[in-house]
Design a protein around this motif. Structure first.
Motif, PDB file in Angstrom:
ATOM      1  N   LEU A  48       0.832  -1.204   0.000  1.00  0.00           N
ATOM      2  CA  LEU A  48       0.000   0.000   0.000  1.00  0.00           C
ATOM      3  C   LEU A  48       0.864   1.251   0.000  1.00  0.00           C
ATOM      4  N   ARG A  49       1.909   1.247   0.795  1.00  0.00           N
ATOM      5  CA  ARG A  49       2.756   2.436   0.930  1.00  0.00           C
ATOM      6  C   ARG A  49       3.666   2.646  -0.272  1.00  0.00           C
ATOM      7  N   LEU A  50       3.858   1.605  -1.061  1.00  0.00           N
ATOM      8  CA  LEU A  50       4.738   1.740  -2.228  1.00  0.00           C
ATOM      9  C   LEU A  50       4.188   2.690  -3.273  1.00  0.00           C
ATOM     10  N   GLY A  51       2.862   2.860  -3.303  1.00  0.00           N
ATOM     11  CA  GLY A  51       2.269   3.739  -4.310  1.00  0.00           C
ATOM     12  C   GLY A  51       2.855   5.132  -4.300  1.00  0.00           C
ATOM     13  N   GLY A  52       3.297   5.589  -3.125  1.00  0.00           N
ATOM     14  CA  GLY A  52       3.837   6.931  -3.022  1.00  0.00           C
ATOM     15  C   GLY A  52       5.186   7.121  -3.679  1.00  0.00           C
ATOM     16  N   PHE A  53       5.806   6.041  -4.142  1.00  0.00           N
ATOM     17  CA  PHE A  53       7.144   6.137  -4.730  1.00  0.00           C
ATOM     18  C   PHE A  53       7.113   6.171  -6.263  1.00  0.00           C
ATOM     19  N   TYR A  54       5.930   6.160  -6.862  1.00  0.00           N
ATOM     20  CA  TYR A  54       5.819   6.197  -8.325  1.00  0.00           C
ATOM     21  C   TYR A  54       5.555   7.638  -8.763  1.00  0.00           C
ATOM     22  N   GLY A  55       6.491   8.199  -9.524  1.00  0.00           N
ATOM     23  CA  GLY A  55       6.362   9.589  -9.946  1.00  0.00           C
ATOM     24  C   GLY A  55       5.766   9.725 -11.336  1.00  0.00           C
ATOM     25  N   ARG A  75      -1.606  -9.981  -2.621  1.00  0.00           N
ATOM     26  CA  ARG A  75      -1.935  -8.767  -1.860  1.00  0.00           C
ATOM     27  C   ARG A  75      -0.875  -7.691  -2.086  1.00  0.00           C
ATOM     28  N   PHE A  76       0.379  -8.074  -2.126  1.00  0.00           N
ATOM     29  CA  PHE A  76       1.470  -7.127  -2.355  1.00  0.00           C
ATOM     30  C   PHE A  76       1.310  -6.409  -3.683  1.00  0.00           C
ATOM     31  N   ARG A  77       1.027  -7.167  -4.745  1.00  0.00           N
ATOM     32  CA  ARG A  77       0.874  -6.562  -6.062  1.00  0.00           C
ATOM     33  C   ARG A  77      -0.399  -5.736  -6.162  1.00  0.00           C
ATOM     34  N   VAL A  78      -1.520  -6.257  -5.633  1.00  0.00           N
ATOM     35  CA  VAL A  78      -2.780  -5.510  -5.699  1.00  0.00           C
ATOM     36  C   VAL A  78      -2.643  -4.180  -4.959  1.00  0.00           C
ATOM     37  N   ASP A  79      -2.101  -4.227  -3.738  1.00  0.00           N
ATOM     38  CA  ASP A  79      -1.933  -2.987  -2.975  1.00  0.00           C
ATOM     39  C   ASP A  79      -1.062  -1.994  -3.735  1.00  0.00           C
ATOM     40  N   GLY A  80       0.033  -2.482  -4.309  1.00  0.00           N
ATOM     41  CA  GLY A  80       0.922  -1.595  -5.044  1.00  0.00           C
ATOM     42  C   GLY A  80       0.267  -0.999  -6.277  1.00  0.00           C
ATOM     43  N   GLU A  81      -0.505  -1.809  -7.004  1.00  0.00           N
ATOM     44  CA  GLU A  81      -1.130  -1.318  -8.230  1.00  0.00           C
ATOM     45  C   GLU A  81      -2.282  -0.359  -7.921  1.00  0.00           C
ATOM     46  N   VAL A  82      -3.064  -0.660  -6.889  1.00  0.00           N
ATOM     47  CA  VAL A  82      -4.172   0.228  -6.529  1.00  0.00           C
ATOM     48  C   VAL A  82      -3.625   1.548  -5.986  1.00  0.00           C
ATOM     49  N   SER A  83      -2.658   1.485  -5.063  1.00  0.00           N
ATOM     50  CA  SER A  83      -2.117   2.723  -4.502  1.00  0.00           C
ATOM     51  C   SER A  83      -1.314   3.505  -5.540  1.00  0.00           C
ATOM     52  N   GLY A  84      -0.637   2.793  -6.463  1.00  0.00           N
ATOM     53  CA  GLY A  84       0.089   3.476  -7.527  1.00  0.00           C
ATOM     54  C   GLY A  84      -0.849   4.203  -8.484  1.00  0.00           C
ATOM     55  N   THR A  85      -1.969   3.559  -8.830  1.00  0.00           N
ATOM     56  CA  THR A  85      -2.974   4.206  -9.690  1.00  0.00           C
ATOM     57  C   THR A  85      -3.564   5.417  -8.985  1.00  0.00           C
ATOM     58  N   TYR A  86      -3.874   5.252  -7.696  1.00  0.00           N
ATOM     59  CA  TYR A  86      -4.414   6.351  -6.891  1.00  0.00           C
ATOM     60  C   TYR A  86      -3.431   7.522  -6.862  1.00  0.00           C
ATOM     61  N   LYS A  87      -2.139   7.206  -6.661  1.00  0.00           N
ATOM     62  CA  LYS A  87      -1.112   8.259  -6.613  1.00  0.00           C
ATOM     63  C   LYS A  87      -1.015   8.987  -7.947  1.00  0.00           C
ATOM     64  N   MET A  88      -1.055   8.264  -9.046  1.00  0.00           N
ATOM     65  CA  MET A  88      -0.968   8.897 -10.365  1.00  0.00           C
ATOM     66  C   MET A  88      -2.140   9.845 -10.581  1.00  0.00           C
ATOM     67  N   VAL A  89      -3.352   9.386 -10.261  1.00  0.00           N
ATOM     68  CA  VAL A  89      -4.543  10.228 -10.450  1.00  0.00           C
ATOM     69  C   VAL A  89      -4.468  11.468  -9.564  1.00  0.00           C
ATOM     70  N   ARG A  90      -4.073  11.309  -8.297  1.00  0.00           N
ATOM     71  CA  ARG A  90      -4.008  12.451  -7.384  1.00  0.00           C
ATOM     72  C   ARG A  90      -2.908  13.436  -7.802  1.00  0.00           C
ATOM     73  N   ASP A  91      -1.777  12.932  -8.284  1.00  0.00           N
ATOM     74  CA  ASP A  91      -0.712  13.831  -8.739  1.00  0.00           C
ATOM     75  C   ASP A  91      -1.158  14.643  -9.948  1.00  0.00           C
ATOM     76  N   MET A  92      -1.871  13.996 -10.875  1.00  0.00           N
ATOM     77  CA  MET A  92      -2.376  14.719 -12.037  1.00  0.00           C
ATOM     78  C   MET A  92      -3.374  15.792 -11.615  1.00  0.00           C
ATOM     79  N   GLN A  93      -4.233  15.454 -10.667  1.00  0.00           N
ATOM     80  CA  GLN A  93      -5.212  16.432 -10.200  1.00  0.00           C
ATOM     81  C   GLN A  93      -4.545  17.624  -9.530  1.00  0.00           C
ATOM     82  N   ALA A  94      -3.486  17.364  -8.775  1.00  0.00           N
ATOM     83  CA  ALA A  94      -2.763  18.462  -8.133  1.00  0.00           C
ATOM     84  C   ALA A  94      -2.189  19.404  -9.185  1.00  0.00           C
ATOM     85  N   THR A  95      -1.686  18.833 -10.277  1.00  0.00           N
ATOM     86  CA  THR A  95      -1.158  19.652 -11.373  1.00  0.00           C
ATOM     87  C   THR A  95      -2.255  20.446 -12.048  1.00  0.00           C
ATOM     88  N   LEU A  96      -3.444  19.828 -12.158  1.00  0.00           N
ATOM     89  CA  LEU A  96      -4.574  20.468 -12.833  1.00  0.00           C
ATOM     90  C   LEU A  96      -5.362  21.395 -11.919  1.00  0.00           C
TER      91      LEU A  96
END
Length: 333
Positions: free
Chosen positions: A66-73, A134-155
């Motif tokens: 879950l916490r890994l999502g924050g490391f994808y830029g 669980r490791f992969r699902v958490d990473g993919e869900v949190s990574g997708t969430y991080k990407m969407v939130r980062d784009m929104q912050a830019t927009l």
């Protein structure tokens, strides 16, 4: 072989180290070190999956995925980010993301499910052993969430999920997921889902640009064409998939479902390549057995259990048939 950018693996390994995990032993077993990984290179998809499965076995923190999502830029997604940000609105951006999802770091499959009031961005995860799943699902869900939130912050926008569904039983750490995502999280579903309000999906992007969008789409098309050039046979794909498992291997029916085939179609296609599921399962066990005998201190009995044998005698007999010598002799040499 099918390849993809190695950036996803680099982000994950860097994140694991910062979260207090030690990925180096696994990398070394695969002949890699973090310092030697070149961000401009590509990695075989099957090899990357094997590394993820091995890493999952040694994790200490159940929330590390879950916490890994924050490391994808955002920069790591290349022109795909600009393609999404030049869309007219969020709905169009999600459709583009689905179309070009192979340019992301996902192993699961994305699709959109429209509804009357809420629509869902759905992630169908790839079947893997339970801990790796669980490791992969958490990473993919949190990574997708991080990407969407980062784009929104830019927009300068705020399109948040009303609820998120997770495709495994409710864990003891369930409250941490609602804190992380800032919305209710429901467990025990068949797929992962981001539930979004329809009116949010229609809000116009301030960066909408038809000309720029066409240019970035052409760039993404070129990347996709280059990535999809592969000579993988079905036999190679099945063998790579079987290599992810330890202890209990999936049945032929389960493997067929993974590749969207019936059991009969899978067996026929393998037969046309001169292979059989039984042969591939034996080969996967043989590859894993050699690896464990060379690179671990596990007893022959423990290795037999990891290969799905109820008794070590059955494993010893099979290994002698494969290698022409006993596991003990092979390890000694």
């Amino acid at each position: 072989m099918s390849t993809r950018s190695i950036l996803g693996l680099i982000y994950m390994v860097q994140g694991l180290k910062q979260l207090g995990e030690d990925p180096e032993p696994v990398l070394q077993r695969h002949g890699l070190t973090l310092e030697q990984l070149d961000p401009s290179t590509r990695i075989e998809r099957s090899r990357e999956l094997r590394i993820y499965a091995d890493l999952a076995e040694g994790l200490h923190d159940p929330l590390v995925g879950l916490r890994l999502g924050g490391f994808y830029g955002l920069a790591g997604y290349g022109p795909l980010v600009m393609l999404l940000m030049t869309c007219a609105n969020a709905y169009e951006a999600f459709q583009m993301g689905i179309r070009y999802q192979k340019l992301t770091y996902l192993f699961g499959t994305l699709r959109m499910e429209p509804g009357e009031r809420l629509s869902a961005l759905v992630l169908q995860p790839m079947p893997m052993p339970p801990q790796a799943f669980r490791f992969r699902v958490d990473g993919e869900v949190s990574g997708t969430y991080k990407m969407v939130r980062d784009m929104q912050a830019t927009l300068g926008m705020d399109i948040h999920a009303e609820r998120i569904d997770m495709p495994y039983p409710r864990p003891a750490e369930a409250a941490a997921y609602e804190t992380y995502f800032g919305c209710p999280v429901r467990f025990g579903e068949h797929e992962a889902r981001f539930w979004l309000r329809n009116e949010h999906l229609q809000v116009r992007f301030p960066t909408a640009d038809a000309s720029g969008h066409a240019m970035y789409r052409a760039m993404c098309d070129q990347q996709l064409q280059a990535q999809e050039r592969t000579d993988d046979t079905l036999s190679e794909k099945v063998l790579a998939h079987l290599g992810l498992f330890s202890g209990a291997f999936p049945t032929v029916e389960a493997v067929a479902r993974t590749f969207d085939l019936s059991e009969r179609s899978l067996r026929r296609a393998l037969s046309e390549e001169g292979r059989s599921f039984r042969d591939l399962l034996a080969e996967a066990r043989y590859v894993k057995a050699r690896h464990l005998l060379k690179h671990s201190s596990l007893s022959v009995e423990d290795i037999a259990h990891q290969l799905g044998y109820a008794e070590s005698a059955a494993f010893i007999h099979a290994f002698q048939r494969w290698a022409g010598q006993s596991p003990a002799v092979y390890r000694g040499r």
